[in-house]
Design a protein around this motif. Sequence first.
Motif, PDB file in Angstrom:
ATOM      1  N   LEU A 495       0.827  -1.144   0.151  1.00  0.00           N
ATOM      2  CA  LEU A 495      -0.012  -0.114  -0.128  1.00  0.00           C
ATOM      3  C   LEU A 495       0.683   1.020  -0.158  1.00  0.00           C
ATOM      4  O   LEU A 495       2.157   1.293   0.259  1.00  0.00           O
ATOM      5  N   PRO A 496       0.421   2.369  -0.567  1.00  0.00           N
ATOM      6  CA  PRO A 496       1.209   3.509  -0.436  1.00  0.00           C
ATOM      7  C   PRO A 496       1.719   3.931   0.938  1.00  0.00           C
ATOM      8  O   PRO A 496       1.083   3.820   1.949  1.00  0.00           O
ATOM      9  N   THR A 497       2.854   4.433   1.058  1.00  0.00           N
ATOM     10  CA  THR A 497       3.465   4.715   2.391  1.00  0.00           C
ATOM     11  C   THR A 497       3.202   6.289   2.658  1.00  0.00           C
ATOM     12  O   THR A 497       2.770   6.925   1.853  1.00  0.00           O
ATOM     13  N   VAL A 498       3.583   6.768   3.749  1.00  0.00           N
ATOM     14  CA  VAL A 498       3.690   8.079   4.116  1.00  0.00           C
ATOM     15  C   VAL A 498       4.374   8.978   3.242  1.00  0.00           C
ATOM     16  O   VAL A 498       4.049  10.183   3.399  1.00  0.00           O
ATOM     17  N   ASP A 499       5.059   8.418   2.496  1.00  0.00           N
ATOM     18  CA  ASP A 499       5.783   9.431   1.423  1.00  0.00           C
ATOM     19  C   ASP A 499       5.292   9.476   0.057  1.00  0.00           C
ATOM     20  O   ASP A 499       5.929   9.840  -0.624  1.00  0.00           O
ATOM     21  N   ALA A 500       4.300   8.684  -0.093  1.00  0.00           N
ATOM     22  CA  ALA A 500       3.632   8.237  -1.316  1.00  0.00           C
ATOM     23  C   ALA A 500       2.374   8.782  -1.661  1.00  0.00           C
ATOM     24  O   ALA A 500       1.619   9.043  -0.515  1.00  0.00           O
ATOM     25  N   PRO A 501       2.071   9.306  -2.750  1.00  0.00           N
ATOM     26  CA  PRO A 501       0.598   9.792  -3.110  1.00  0.00           C
ATOM     27  C   PRO A 501      -0.460   8.749  -2.946  1.00  0.00           C
ATOM     28  O   PRO A 501      -0.158   7.327  -3.153  1.00  0.00           O
ATOM     29  N   CYS A 502      -1.635   8.985  -2.548  1.00  0.00           N
ATOM     30  CA  CYS A 502      -2.571   8.287  -2.149  1.00  0.00           C
ATOM     31  C   CYS A 502      -3.426   7.907  -3.479  1.00  0.00           C
ATOM     32  O   CYS A 502      -3.965   9.023  -4.014  1.00  0.00           O
ATOM     33  N   PRO A 503      -3.790   6.884  -4.130  1.00  0.00           N
ATOM     34  CA  PRO A 503      -4.480   6.683  -5.502  1.00  0.00           C
ATOM     35  C   PRO A 503      -5.965   7.170  -4.873  1.00  0.00           C
ATOM     36  O   PRO A 503      -6.381   7.173  -4.057  1.00  0.00           O
ATOM     37  N   ALA A 511      -3.789   6.247  10.784  1.00  0.00           N
ATOM     38  CA  ALA A 511      -2.225   6.165  11.035  1.00  0.00           C
ATOM     39  C   ALA A 511      -1.246   5.768   9.749  1.00  0.00           C
ATOM     40  O   ALA A 511      -0.025   5.928   9.778  1.00  0.00           O
ATOM     41  N   TRP A 512      -2.128   5.455   8.834  1.00  0.00           N
ATOM     42  CA  TRP A 512      -1.328   4.930   7.559  1.00  0.00           C
ATOM     43  C   TRP A 512      -1.278   6.061   6.437  1.00  0.00           C
ATOM     44  O   TRP A 512      -0.827   5.836   5.331  1.00  0.00           O
ATOM     45  N   GLN A 513      -2.116   7.290   6.761  1.00  0.00           N
ATOM     46  CA  GLN A 513      -2.358   8.333   5.717  1.00  0.00           C
ATOM     47  C   GLN A 513      -0.958   8.891   5.069  1.00  0.00           C
ATOM     48  O   GLN A 513       0.143   9.119   5.685  1.00  0.00           O
TER      49      GLN A 513
END
Length: 517
Positions: A495-503, A511-513
């Motif tokens: 899944l996208p990390t805190v440093d990557a954009p969210c699809p 907590a994962w945003q």
Amino acid sequence: MFYAGWDLLDARELKPERRIDSKTLFDLVKLAFGVVAGAGALVALVVAYRRQRVDEDGALRDATRLHTERFTTAVSQLGDESAAVRLGGVHALAGLADDAPTRELRQTCIDVLCAYLRLPYIAGTDLPADDAAALHTYLALREVRHTVIRLLRDRLRLPLHHHHSWQVHDFDFTGVTFDGGDLSGAQFSGGTVSFAGAQFSGGTVSFAGAQFSGGTVSFHEAVFSGGTVYFGGAVFSGGTVNFQSAEFSGGTVSFAGARFSGGLVGFSHARFSDGTVDFSHARFSDGTVDFSHVTFSDGTVDFGGAQFCGSTVNFRSAVFCGSTVKFTGVTFSDGGTVTFDQAAFSGGTVTFDQAAFSGGTVTFTSAVFSGGTVTFDRAVFARGTVQFSWAVFAGGSTVTFDRSAFSGGTIHFSHARFSDGTVRFCAIFSGGTVNFDRAEFSGGTVTFDEPVFYGGTVNFSSAGFSGGTVTFDRPGFSGGTVTFSGASGAAPPGLPTVDAPCPHGLILAAAWQPTDP
């Protein structure tokens, strides 16, 4: 009667006279003669009726006496040492049943023929080797027994209102050993037929095209240990057919192409421990078929291509611990319910490959997957409801949804527990709703291998990721909604990390945003 005669003679038109003239006297005489004639006719009718009844009773007594004499002769022939004489007795009894003056006398003839089949009998597979005399005796006895079965079949094929039809009668085959026999096309439309405890040990026994439309037919505790028993094309449309506690331990039993459209067919507590049982292309469109508490421990059971489109089919608490059970290409369509609730998958292989879930309800609620392999590869979930709620995925089991398509309907994994084993989703999510809400991922391996999310809703709300391995390997998010709202534990890899954009359409736990793009 006086007044009726009065009316018939138009006597009501007579005028009261102080003196009776000749005309009035003549009318009175006519009236008297009419009354006497009517009374005489009535007496004659009563006498004729009583004479007819006496004649009929006498004829019935004569027919019964003649039947009894012929019956005694035929029964004595059945006990003869000569197979030819016994064959003559069998045909004589069948003819007596056809001509029996009462239903009760016909039933007596049927009872004797069934009792003959229940006599001790050694099948060919149990004969001593190289014993020519025993083989000769066996072949002669088998010919007589198979003739009995054939004569029963011929009468059960006749329409219900045919005067030689034996439908609606009782047949007791309890404990009979069958090493062949043809009951194809028989119509069991009433009465009670018992194959309870029967032994199907060799040869071919055919119920092809038979119709079970009323009454009760019991195969309770029957043993299918060899040969072939064929129910292909049979129709179960009413009444009760009971295979409860039957044992399928060898040979082949085929229900291929059978139609289950009414009544109750029960297999509860049956044991499938060897051989092949074939339900391929059967159609379950109404009524109830009960496989609850069945044990599949070895052999093969094939439902390939079957259609479940209106009936209730129950596999509740069934145990899959060693057999190969195939639901390949089955169709679950509008109406009806198929339940595997509390079933135990602990060994063997169960396949739902290429199954089509296009209506109705299929439930695996509280099922336990603790061993063996269960596959839903290339299955299509298009409509209806499929429930895995509260299911447990543990032990060394493998459950796969490779190349499956979730395009409609609702699939629930709510409150499911993934504590061991392997579950793999290499699937396309294009519509409908797939719920993993409040599921618990605490062990084992759950893999979403190259999943594609472009429609519908996949819901992991409040799911717990506390252990094991859950991975999203190269997921594609191009539409629909995938939500982890309220999920706890560590974010699954992939899944996208805190440093990557969210699809777009992906909603992660707080907590994962990741950061906004």
